[in-house]
Design an enzyme around this catalytic site. Structure first.
Site, PDB file in Angstrom:
ATOM      1  CE1 TYR A 145      -3.611  -2.521   0.577  1.00 18.90           C
ATOM      2  CE2 TYR A 145      -4.647  -0.492   1.300  1.00 18.90           C
ATOM      3  CZ  TYR A 145      -4.747  -1.802   0.891  1.00 18.90           C
ATOM      4  OH  TYR A 145      -5.981  -2.380   0.792  1.00 18.90           O
ATOM      5  CG  ASP A 153      -8.189  -4.554   1.607  1.00 20.48           C
ATOM      6  OD1 ASP A 153      -9.146  -4.053   2.230  1.00 20.48           O
ATOM      7  OD2 ASP A 153      -8.088  -4.530   0.363  1.00 20.48           O
TER       8      ASP A 153
HETATM    9  C1  IPM Z   1     -10.505  -0.998   3.909  1.00 15.51           C
HETATM   10  C2  IPM Z   1     -10.722  -0.404   2.546  1.00 15.51           C
HETATM   11  C3  IPM Z   1      -9.550   0.520   2.233  1.00 15.51           C
HETATM   12  C4  IPM Z   1      -8.281  -0.310   2.229  1.00 15.51           C
HETATM   13  C5  IPM Z   1      -9.687   1.338   0.928  1.00 15.51           C
HETATM   14  C6  IPM Z   1     -10.984   2.115   0.882  1.00 15.51           C
HETATM   15  C7  IPM Z   1      -8.515   2.242   0.709  1.00 15.51           C
HETATM   16  O1  IPM Z   1     -10.868  -1.413   1.595  1.00 15.51           O
HETATM   17  O2  IPM Z   1     -10.433  -0.237   4.882  1.00 15.51           O
HETATM   18  O3  IPM Z   1     -10.432  -2.221   4.008  1.00 15.51           O
HETATM   19  O4  IPM Z   1      -7.947  -0.926   1.220  1.00 15.51           O
HETATM   20  O5  IPM Z   1      -7.618  -0.343   3.269  1.00 15.51           O
HETATM   21 MG    MG Z   2     -10.988  -3.347   2.422  1.00 13.13          MG
END
Ligand code: IPM
Ligand code: MG
Length: 354
Positions: free
Chosen positions: A138, A245
């Site tokens: 990320y 995630d």
């Molecule tokens: C989560 C969401 C987020 C992430 C997105 C909206 C950036 O999917 O909080 O799981 O990927 O962390």
């Molecule tokens: Mg998510």
């Protein structure tokens, strides 16, 4: 105690309003809180051209805890990446150093039938996913889209974890397991990825400090399969940002609805940001259809972890259980014979149950 309220986009404002209703009710009962609202995500972009306006970050920094709805919507899909709503969320996590994301997946007895899995597979389920939140692919650099030697476009990202980053999230995982079923499953892809090889080594090393916790390791593809095959085998799972995630969305469905799952994102001092794990659901926004329970349960986590108001946290969780036991159901968890209600009425039911 100061709470920053960041409703965000889509269903965000309507679900956050229900959590605020519950908090207001607690305040009337003597809980000493102050709330300040600020825009984030698309709402931040609309207000000041930035998904994380400086003023919003300031409100969040000054607060003891942050309650957030959701961000994103089709209206913003064609903006350049830095202006996208999701960047507001990723940046506030990074700016506040919220590296530990706790995502519990608990099955309420009343909702066991709402899961797409057989009730006997999910009954009594209580899993906690500990997801690292400020590292991994990320945030790893370099990343980008470039032309290669053949003049073709190529996209690339960097999966990256430092040893201290792995160590501190491993501690969170072990400590959580120690307070629960004393089992920790670390999820990685150590058969393929160098990052995961380091991850596994560091987690194994940290385990020496927790002889009372049984540590296991699992590849992420197997973990995804085991979560639907036999989810009852898991107590606490600890994993990196991207695997977490994906697995937390999967785990949410075991509980019947993604509309039920709260989350806490904590820094090293238990200051936290609390949000439902679901998204902004633009398709149902403004229609009084969304399930506010994940947000209300996020407020309960906030009371427990950041505000240290155990009693108030228990009361909110009990009130949610009571509203479910009384038969109140939003569309996502509704079954035949249920008392189908909208977002507001569900919020009222929980506040009344308090
Ligand atoms: C989560 C969401 C987020 C992430 C997105 C909206 C950036 O999917 O909080 O799981 O990927 O962390
Ligand atoms: Mg998510």
């Amino acid at each position: 105690m100061k709470i920053a309220i960041l409703p965000g986009d889509g269903i965000g404002p309507e679900i956050v309003a229900q959590a605020v209703k519950v908090l207001e009710r607690l305040r009337r009962d003597g809980l000493k809180i102050e709330m300040e609202q600020a825009p984030i995500g698309g709402a931040g972009y609309d207000a000041s051209g930035d998904p994380l306006p400086a003023k919003t970050l300031d409100v969040a920094r000054r607060a003891d805890a942050v309650l957030l709805g959701a961000v994103g919507g089709p209206k913003y899909d064609n903006l350049p990446r830095p202006s996208r709503p999701e960047q507001g969320l990723l940046r506030i996590r990074k700016e506040l150093a919220l590296f530990a994301n706790l995502r519990p997946a608990t099955v309420y007895p009343e909702l066991a039938a709402a899961s797409t899995l057989k009730p006997e597979v999910v009954a009594g389920l209580d899993i906690l996913i500990v997801r690292e939140l400020t590292g991994d692919i990320y945030f790893g650099q370099p990343r980008g889209i470039r032309a290669n030697a053949r003049g073709e476009q190529e996209g690339f990202d960097t999966m990256l974890y430092s040893e201290p980053e792995i160590r501190r999230i491993a501690h969170v995982g072990f400590q959580a397991a120690r307070k629960r079923g004393k089992k920790l499953c670390s999820v990685d892809k150590a058969n393929v990825l160098e990052t995961s090889q380091l991850w596994r080594g560091v987690v194994t090393d940290v385990a020496k400090e927790y002889p009372d916790v049984a540590l296991s390791h699992m590849y992420v593809d197997n973990a995804a399969m085991q979560l639907v095959r036999n989810p009852g085998q898991f107590d606490v799972m600890v994993t990196g940002n991207m695997f977490g995630d994906i697995l937390s969305d999967e785990a949410s469905m075991l509980t019947g609805s993604i509309g039920m799952l709260p989350s806490a994102s904590l820094d090293a001092n238990n200051k936290g940001l609390y949000e439902p794990i679901h998204g902004s659901a633009p398709d149902i926004a403004g229609k009084d259809l969304a399930n506010p329970l994940a947000t209300i349960l996020s407020a309960a986590m906030m009371l427990r972890y950041s505000l240290r108001e155990e009693r108030a946290a228990d009361r909110v969780e009990e009130a949610v259980k009571k509203a479910l036991a009384q038969g109140f159901r939003t569309a996502d968890i509704s079954e035949a014979g249920a008392r189908k209600v909208g977002t507001r009425e569900m919020g009222d039911a929980v506040a009344a149950a308090l």
